[in-house]
Motif scaffolding. Structure first.
Motif, PDB file in Angstrom:
ATOM      1  N   ALA A 269       2.728  30.249  40.815  1.00 42.30           N
ATOM      2  CA  ALA A 269       3.760  31.128  40.252  1.00 42.30           C
ATOM      3  C   ALA A 269       5.118  30.902  40.916  1.00 42.30           C
ATOM      4  CB  ALA A 269       3.335  32.588  40.398  1.00 42.30           C
ATOM      5  N   LEU A 270       5.095  30.491  42.188  1.00 32.54           N
ATOM      6  CA  LEU A 270       6.338  30.231  42.921  1.00 32.54           C
ATOM      7  C   LEU A 270       6.825  28.792  42.758  1.00 32.54           C
ATOM      8  CD1 LEU A 270       5.526  32.202  46.186  1.00 32.54           C
ATOM      9  CD2 LEU A 270       7.164  32.849  44.399  1.00 32.54           C
ATOM     10  N   GLY A 271       6.098  28.003  41.982  1.00 34.34           N
ATOM     11  CA  GLY A 271       6.502  26.624  41.743  1.00 34.34           C
ATOM     12  C   GLY A 271       6.071  25.650  42.815  1.00 34.34           C
ATOM     13  N   SER A 272       5.201  26.080  43.727  1.00 38.68           N
ATOM     14  CA  SER A 272       4.723  25.191  44.786  1.00 38.68           C
ATOM     15  C   SER A 272       3.622  24.289  44.242  1.00 38.68           C
ATOM     16  CB  SER A 272       4.177  25.998  45.966  1.00 38.68           C
ATOM     17  OG  SER A 272       3.607  25.141  46.934  1.00 38.68           O
ATOM     18  N   ARG A 273       3.609  23.061  44.719  1.00 39.37           N
ATOM     19  CA  ARG A 273       2.553  22.117  44.332  1.00 39.37           C
ATOM     20  C   ARG A 273       1.371  22.150  45.294  1.00 39.37           C
ATOM     21  NH1 ARG A 273       6.768  17.502  43.614  1.00 39.37           N
ATOM     22  NH2 ARG A 273       5.745  16.873  45.514  1.00 39.37           N
TER      23      ARG A 273
END
Length: 189
Positions: free
Chosen positions: A31-35
């Motif tokens: 959701a936070l865009g972390s991979r």
């Protein structure tokens, strides 16, 4: 932060709850865009291995503090309480750390913490920081000279936590899944 939290080795009976916490962490990162952790890692096999080798540790709340929901009851094992955080604490070294692009601050024995995750509903209450303090205390007890950890470049929560706890950036390491930022905190024994 509740000081009554029990820091103990994870048991096979904790596995379902640990995996639930890992899935929550994966969803938050996504959701936070972390991979980070978006490729199926950590998987049940990782947790089973951690527990079998004595690396897996949990924080659990005393059973008296549970709310009694179906999820909480399922996460309560006997009188051990509800598992709210998980991490793998290793004293055997991390092979990927041997090929750091950069330099560690110390030589010698160290503790590594992998797979730290905190349950939804417990985040923002200092649980991760206290978990890391308990790992540090265990490392001091065993005579380890430092505490090392790695994380993804976009794991903002972990990066802030490491800064707050006095870890220094040392360089980059590589796993099959990609590059990670490496940090160390000398324990000054």
């Amino acid at each position: 932060m509740n000081e009554d939290l029990e820091f103990r080795p994870a048991r096979p009976a904790d596995t379902a709850r640990i995996l639930e916490i890992i899935r929550q962490a994966q969803a938050q990162m996504r959701a936070l865009g972390s991979r980070q952790w978006q490729d199926g890692y950590p998987a049940r096999e990782n947790i089973d291995c951690d527990i079998a080798r004595g690396w897996g540790y949990v924080f659990s709340k005393p059973a008296a503090e549970t709310c009694g929901t179906a999820d909480t009851k399922a996460a309560t094992v006997g009188n051990s309480g509800t598992v709210i955080a998980y991490g793998a604490m290793l004293f055997d070294g991390e092979p990927a750390y041997e090929a750091i692009e950069g330099a560690w601050l110390t030589e010698g024995d160290y503790v590594v913490l992998h797979r730290l995750a905190v349950a939804d509903g417990e985040k923002g209450r200092g649980v991760a920081a206290e978990f890391m303090r308990r790992v540090e205390a265990a490392a001091r007890e065993r005579g380890a000279g430092s505490f090392r950890v790695d994380t993804n470049f976009d794991n903002r929560y972990m990066l802030r936590l490491l800064e707050r706890l006095g870890f220094a950036y040392c360089g980059k390491i590589h796993y099959e899944s990609g590059e990670r930022l490496a940090f160390e905190k000398p324990l000054g024994l």
